[in-house]
Write an enzyme that holds these catalytic residues in place. Structure first.
Site, PDB file in Angstrom:
ATOM      1  CG  HIS A   1       0.230 -22.316  49.797  1.00 31.70           C
ATOM      2  ND1 HIS A   1       1.695 -21.959  49.774  1.00 31.70           N
ATOM      3  CD2 HIS A   1       0.502 -23.520  50.296  1.00 31.70           C
ATOM      4  CE1 HIS A   1       2.606 -22.627  50.446  1.00 31.70           C
ATOM      5  NE2 HIS A   1       1.888 -23.716  50.722  1.00 31.70           N
TER       6      HIS A   1
ATOM      7  N   GLY B   1       0.787  -1.404   0.089  1.00 26.82           N
ATOM      8  CA  GLY B   1      -0.026   0.119  -0.098  1.00 26.82           C
ATOM      9  C   GLY B   1       0.991   1.285   0.161  1.00 26.82           C
TER      10      GLY B   1
ATOM     11  CB  ILE C   1      16.927  -9.813  19.139  1.00 23.55           C
ATOM     12  CG1 ILE C   1      15.361  -9.430  18.831  1.00 23.55           C
ATOM     13  CG2 ILE C   1      17.241 -11.175  18.274  1.00 23.55           C
ATOM     14  CD1 ILE C   1      15.453  -8.802  17.554  1.00 23.55           C
TER      15      ILE C   1
HETATM   16  P1  FAD Z   1       5.022  -5.162  12.239  1.00 21.80           P
HETATM   17  O1  FAD Z   1       4.680  -6.325  13.195  1.00 21.80           O
HETATM   18  O2  FAD Z   1       6.406  -5.238  11.747  1.00 21.80           O
HETATM   19  O3  FAD Z   1       4.232  -5.277  10.898  1.00 21.80           O
HETATM   20  C1  FAD Z   1       4.286  -4.335   9.769  1.00 21.80           C
HETATM   21  C2  FAD Z   1       3.591  -5.178   8.667  1.00 21.80           C
HETATM   22  O4  FAD Z   1       3.346  -4.245   7.592  1.00 21.80           O
HETATM   23  C3  FAD Z   1       4.408  -6.107   8.043  1.00 21.80           C
HETATM   24  O5  FAD Z   1       3.490  -7.460   7.552  1.00 21.80           O
HETATM   25  C4  FAD Z   1       4.806  -5.775   6.847  1.00 21.80           C
HETATM   26  O6  FAD Z   1       4.981  -6.727   5.596  1.00 21.80           O
HETATM   27  C5  FAD Z   1       3.626  -4.737   6.319  1.00 21.80           C
HETATM   28  N1  FAD Z   1       3.978  -3.687   5.640  1.00 21.80           N
HETATM   29  C6  FAD Z   1       5.025  -2.884   5.779  1.00 21.80           C
HETATM   30  N2  FAD Z   1       4.855  -1.889   4.704  1.00 21.80           N
HETATM   31  C7  FAD Z   1       3.896  -2.151   3.978  1.00 21.80           C
HETATM   32  C8  FAD Z   1       3.311  -1.557   2.727  1.00 21.80           C
HETATM   33  N3  FAD Z   1       3.699  -0.337   2.319  1.00 21.80           N
HETATM   34  N4  FAD Z   1       2.005  -2.266   2.365  1.00 21.80           N
HETATM   35  C9  FAD Z   1       1.606  -3.267   2.835  1.00 21.80           C
HETATM   36  N5  FAD Z   1       2.117  -3.886   3.839  1.00 21.80           N
HETATM   37  C10 FAD Z   1       3.376  -3.335   4.452  1.00 21.80           C
HETATM   38  N6  FAD Z   1       7.338  -7.812  20.919  1.00 21.80           N
HETATM   39  C11 FAD Z   1       6.612  -8.263  21.913  1.00 21.80           C
HETATM   40  O7  FAD Z   1       5.812  -7.526  22.469  1.00 21.80           O
HETATM   41  N7  FAD Z   1       7.081  -9.542  22.628  1.00 21.80           N
HETATM   42  C12 FAD Z   1       7.750 -10.720  21.990  1.00 21.80           C
HETATM   43  O8  FAD Z   1       8.041 -11.348  22.722  1.00 21.80           O
HETATM   44  C13 FAD Z   1       8.578 -10.045  20.970  1.00 21.80           C
HETATM   45  N8  FAD Z   1       9.488 -10.695  20.434  1.00 21.80           N
HETATM   46  C14 FAD Z   1      10.132 -10.242  19.249  1.00 21.80           C
HETATM   47  C15 FAD Z   1      11.210 -11.173  18.638  1.00 21.80           C
HETATM   48  C16 FAD Z   1      11.783 -10.812  17.647  1.00 21.80           C
HETATM   49  C17 FAD Z   1      13.019 -11.568  17.155  1.00 21.80           C
HETATM   50  C18 FAD Z   1      11.720  -9.530  17.067  1.00 21.80           C
HETATM   51  C19 FAD Z   1      12.192  -8.990  15.737  1.00 21.80           C
HETATM   52  C20 FAD Z   1      10.620  -8.582  17.557  1.00 21.80           C
HETATM   53  C21 FAD Z   1       9.852  -8.965  18.775  1.00 21.80           C
HETATM   54  N9  FAD Z   1       9.055  -8.282  19.255  1.00 21.80           N
HETATM   55  C22 FAD Z   1       8.255  -8.846  20.271  1.00 21.80           C
HETATM   56  C23 FAD Z   1       8.665  -7.015  18.658  1.00 21.80           C
HETATM   57  C24 FAD Z   1       7.305  -7.030  17.669  1.00 21.80           C
HETATM   58  O9  FAD Z   1       7.605  -8.164  16.812  1.00 21.80           O
HETATM   59  C25 FAD Z   1       6.868  -5.766  17.142  1.00 21.80           C
HETATM   60  O10 FAD Z   1       7.017  -4.736  18.463  1.00 21.80           O
HETATM   61  C26 FAD Z   1       5.722  -5.840  16.589  1.00 21.80           C
HETATM   62  O11 FAD Z   1       5.534  -6.759  15.433  1.00 21.80           O
HETATM   63  C27 FAD Z   1       5.142  -4.440  16.155  1.00 21.80           C
HETATM   64  O12 FAD Z   1       4.126  -4.555  15.439  1.00 21.80           O
HETATM   65  P2  FAD Z   1       3.888  -3.572  14.318  1.00 21.80           P
HETATM   66  O13 FAD Z   1       2.177  -3.895  13.762  1.00 21.80           O
HETATM   67  O14 FAD Z   1       4.080  -2.325  14.529  1.00 21.80           O
HETATM   68  O15 FAD Z   1       4.562  -3.642  12.954  1.00 21.80           O
HETATM   69  P1  NAI Z   2      17.548  -3.876  21.576  1.00 26.20           P
HETATM   70  O1  NAI Z   2      17.689  -2.365  21.546  1.00 26.20           O
HETATM   71  O2  NAI Z   2      17.017  -4.630  22.532  1.00 26.20           O
HETATM   72  O3  NAI Z   2      19.081  -4.361  21.826  1.00 26.20           O
HETATM   73  C1  NAI Z   2      20.151  -3.871  20.917  1.00 26.20           C
HETATM   74  C2  NAI Z   2      21.656  -4.085  21.835  1.00 26.20           C
HETATM   75  O4  NAI Z   2      22.610  -3.812  20.580  1.00 26.20           O
HETATM   76  C3  NAI Z   2      21.531  -2.913  22.853  1.00 26.20           C
HETATM   77  O5  NAI Z   2      22.174  -3.595  24.070  1.00 26.20           O
HETATM   78  C4  NAI Z   2      22.658  -1.900  22.150  1.00 26.20           C
HETATM   79  O6  NAI Z   2      23.645  -1.198  23.162  1.00 26.20           O
HETATM   80  C5  NAI Z   2      23.736  -3.012  21.429  1.00 26.20           C
HETATM   81  N1  NAI Z   2      24.231  -2.214  20.202  1.00 26.20           N
HETATM   82  C6  NAI Z   2      23.712  -1.267  19.486  1.00 26.20           C
HETATM   83  N2  NAI Z   2      24.832  -1.180  18.664  1.00 26.20           N
HETATM   84  C7  NAI Z   2      25.909  -1.994  18.624  1.00 26.20           C
HETATM   85  C8  NAI Z   2      26.927  -2.188  18.070  1.00 26.20           C
HETATM   86  N3  NAI Z   2      27.379  -1.522  17.113  1.00 26.20           N
HETATM   87  N4  NAI Z   2      27.792  -2.911  18.534  1.00 26.20           N
HETATM   88  C9  NAI Z   2      27.448  -3.907  19.733  1.00 26.20           C
HETATM   89  N5  NAI Z   2      26.223  -3.501  20.366  1.00 26.20           N
HETATM   90  C10 NAI Z   2      25.466  -2.837  19.909  1.00 26.20           C
HETATM   91  O7  NAI Z   2      17.456  -4.341  20.212  1.00 26.20           O
HETATM   92  P2  NAI Z   2      17.213  -5.750  19.458  1.00 26.20           P
HETATM   93  O8  NAI Z   2      17.599  -6.833  20.581  1.00 26.20           O
HETATM   94  O9  NAI Z   2      17.791  -5.799  18.225  1.00 26.20           O
HETATM   95  O10 NAI Z   2      15.778  -6.142  19.652  1.00 26.20           O
HETATM   96  C11 NAI Z   2      14.904  -4.921  18.720  1.00 26.20           C
HETATM   97  C12 NAI Z   2      13.669  -4.665  19.537  1.00 26.20           C
HETATM   98  O11 NAI Z   2      12.600  -5.643  19.086  1.00 26.20           O
HETATM   99  C13 NAI Z   2      13.926  -4.639  20.913  1.00 26.20           C
HETATM  100  O12 NAI Z   2      14.152  -3.550  21.476  1.00 26.20           O
HETATM  101  C14 NAI Z   2      12.303  -4.855  21.478  1.00 26.20           C
HETATM  102  O13 NAI Z   2      11.693  -3.693  21.437  1.00 26.20           O
HETATM  103  C15 NAI Z   2      11.941  -5.997  20.306  1.00 26.20           C
HETATM  104  N6  NAI Z   2      12.111  -7.280  21.063  1.00 26.20           N
HETATM  105  C16 NAI Z   2      11.251  -7.530  22.040  1.00 26.20           C
HETATM  106  C17 NAI Z   2      10.977  -8.795  22.612  1.00 26.20           C
HETATM  107  C18 NAI Z   2      10.255  -9.010  23.693  1.00 26.20           C
HETATM  108  O14 NAI Z   2       9.518  -8.452  24.080  1.00 26.20           O
HETATM  109  N7  NAI Z   2      10.521  -9.959  24.398  1.00 26.20           N
HETATM  110  C19 NAI Z   2      11.958  -9.958  22.112  1.00 26.20           C
HETATM  111  C20 NAI Z   2      12.553  -9.442  21.059  1.00 26.20           C
HETATM  112  C21 NAI Z   2      12.655  -8.094  20.590  1.00 26.20           C
END
Ligand code: FAD
Ligand code: NAI
Length: 478
Positions: free
Chosen positions: A457, A122, A198
């Site tokens: 408990h 979109g 991550i």
């Molecule tokens: P997204 O989930 O990124 O969705 C955006 C969507 O928009 C995508 O499907 C994309 O294809 C679509 N899109 C983009 N541009 C366009 C376009 N122009 N037209 C049509 N479609 C488009 N958060 C937690 O709370 N708990 C967790 O345990 C957790 N674990 C995570 C683990 C990992 C490895 C990662 C990377 C992230 C994790 N997160 C977690 C973070 C979480 O995934 C994001 O905060 C969340 O997905 C954000 O939601 P969103 O809807 O903003 O965007």
């Molecule tokens: P993050 O922000 O959690 O951690 C990134 C880390 O990389 C920081 O500690 C930062 O200081 C370090 N860093 C940055 N630049 C660097 C460099 N050049 N060299 C070495 N270290 C460096 O980001 P991450 O782990 O990539 O995850 C992205 C986001 O996704 C999170 O912040 C979170 O919002 C979301 N997420 C949430 C999860 C959950 O809710 N359980 C699980 C995984 C992701």
């Protein structure tokens, strides 16, 4: 001829799909556009969270934890396991199945709630600006090529992994979250850059499965956003588990050949080098606005590339809203969802609100880490007088029965009013236990309120009650 809608949501992640469902429930004619596709071309609704984030990471965390328990913890229960082995392909297939169930679930929810779904990209068009009273024009390119007219647009396009300069993702050797969730063989030596959420979650998965994991973190402190006492305990436990975490490093060069060599200076400024079979780069995420053509309508981005919004998620363009990872605030699925609901309510002329102070955080390592509200260091910096209560899981009967006594619950309450200001947990099921603290804080509870509530408990939740009692220095079991 364009199709007209009250609301068009661009992006079907947790922010976008939830916003679309709520808008439709409120009687608004709603469409959602998402471009993600499965390998066979079918839609992959659910965004980063469902496809390469929350859901698949938790599936692999569970599988790897089961393996670790079978290998190391079953024996103390008198259960002998012989010939234990890992079938990584099967583990990944199970993870993929869990993801697909979630993709299909959202497709079903769209049908149930009468959300029109368009599979494709979109973008705003040149005529979006002038579409005027009829709405804002959105072009869908891809499988369902269409022109849509929307009275309101919600941008929910999410985020992408940040690459390390000089170390582009190839998803074979240098992996983002996408590749980190699809490693087909346990690497002998796994490097991780960034000891954030991550890095710790994915590092834990592959360590449990047998990789030697080294995590290189730029900041001098470990888990700087986490309460210091909890972060210290986490560092101790992770080191004991075998995660080698080096803080205060500066990466100077990454060479990707047969293996990956990372050159860096350590916290003492001494040049070091480490060689890995795979390297996960998890150094944060960047907002995704590529393809949206925000400029076509004049939607402002901030200096870091996020869509600029006010507290209510309004952009600078009337009737264009933005939510989730593409705007300021924590990049969390539940934050994106809450913003999605709040915006749908506002569009329908109702009240929507998100309280950032009560957004919980969870890191799904073992032990899990969770928190809500302020840390002790934040309270000190703000000059707020507080009382702290800590209760260790070691003194909790259920934790002992589970064989999982690492960690603690820590409650921080205002010294004068006793209102709960923050709760920090490291320990078993911290992800579930934090919900009680979120509810308490939403209701403006005091630590005494929690201390007076009857908790079952034996349960881990008794540790919350005891931490509340500890604020008043009157724990019963410690
Ligand atoms: P997204 O989930 O990124 O969705 C955006 C969507 O928009 C995508 O499907 C994309 O294809 C679509 N899109 C983009 N541009 C366009 C376009 N122009 N037209 C049509 N479609 C488009 N958060 C937690 O709370 N708990 C967790 O345990 C957790 N674990 C995570 C683990 C990992 C490895 C990662 C990377 C992230 C994790 N997160 C977690 C973070 C979480 O995934 C994001 O905060 C969340 O997905 C954000 O939601 P969103 O809807 O903003 O965007
Ligand atoms: P993050 O922000 O959690 O951690 C990134 C880390 O990389 C920081 O500690 C930062 O200081 C370090 N860093 C940055 N630049 C660097 C460099 N050049 N060299 C070495 N270290 C460096 O980001 P991450 O782990 O990539 O995850 C992205 C986001 O996704 C999170 O912040 C979170 O919002 C979301 N997420 C949430 C999860 C959950 O809710 N359980 C699980 C995984 C992701």
């Amino acid at each position: 001829m364009s199709k007209s809608f009250d609301v068009v949501v661009i992006g079907g992640g947790p922010g976008g799909y939830i916003a679309a469902i709520r808008a439709a429930q409120l009687g608004l004619k709603t469409a959602c556009i998402d471009e993600a596709a499965r390998p066979d071309g079918r839609p992959a609704l659910g965004g980063t969270c469902t496809n390469v984030g929350c859901i698949p990471s938790k599936a692999l965390l569970q599988s790897s934890e089961n393996y670790e328990h079978a290998g190391h913890q079953f024996a103390e229960h008198g259960i002998q396991v012989k010939g234990l082995s890992v079938d990584v392909a099967k583990m990944l297939a199970r993870k993929d199945k869990v993801v697909e169930q979630n993709n299909d679930g959202i497709t079903f929810l769209f049908r149930k709630n009468k959300v029109d779904f368009f599979h494709g990209r979109g973008s705003f068009t040149g005529s979006s600006k002038t579409a005027g009273a009829d709405g804002i024009e959105i072009a869908v390119a891809g499988k369902s090529a269409e022109s849509l007219l929307a009275k309101h647009v919600i941008i929910a396009t999410g985020s992408n992994p940040r690459a390390l300069p000089g170390a582009d993702f190839d998803e074979k050797s240098i992996l983002s979250n996408t590749g980190a969730l699809a490693i087909t063989e346990v690497p002998k030596r796994l490097g991780v850059i960034g000891a954030g959420v991550i890095g710790l979650e994915m590092g834990s998965v592959w360590r449990r499965l047998g990789a030697e994991v080294t995590i290189l973190e730029a900041l001098p402190v470990f888990l700087g956003a986490v309460d210091e006492q909890i972060a210290k305990e986490a560092a101790r436990v992770f080191a004991k588990q075998g995660l080698a975490i080096h803080t205060g490093v500066k990466i100077t060069r990454v060479t990707n050949k047969q293996t990956i060599t990372v050159e860096y200076t350590d916290s003492a400024g001494v040049a070091q080098s480490a060689t890995f079979d795979k390297l996960i780069v998890s150094i944060g995420r960047v907002p995704n606005t590529a393809g949206l053509d925000a400029a076509a309508i004049g939607v402002k981005l901030d200096e870091r590339g996020f869509v600029a919004v006010d507290e209510q998620c309004r952009t600078n363009i009337a009737n264009v809203w933005a939510i989730g990872d593409v705007v300021r605030g924590p990049m969390l699925a539940h934050k994106a969802e809450e913003e999605g609901v709040a915006v749908a309510e506002r569009i329908a002329g109702r009240y929507g609100h998100v309280d950032f102070n009560t957004v919980p955080w969870v890191i799904y390592t073992s032990p899990e880490i969770s928190w809500v509200g302020q840390t002790e260091q934040q309270l000190k910096a703000a000059g707020i007088e507080y009382r702290a209560g800590v209760f260790p899981f070691m003194a909790n009967g259920r934790a002992r029965a589970l064989g999982d006594t690492t960690g603690m619950v820590k409650m921080l309450a205002d010294a004068k009013t006793d209102r709960i200001l923050g709760v920090h947990i490291i320990g078993p099921m911290a992800s579930e236990l934090i919900a009680e603290a979120v509810v308490a804080m939403e209701f403006g509870a005091s630590s005494e309120d929690i201390a007076l509530i009857c908790h079952a408990h034996p349960s881990l939740s008794e540790a919350m009650k005891e931490a509340a009692l500890a604020v008043d220095k009157r724990t019963l079991n410690f």
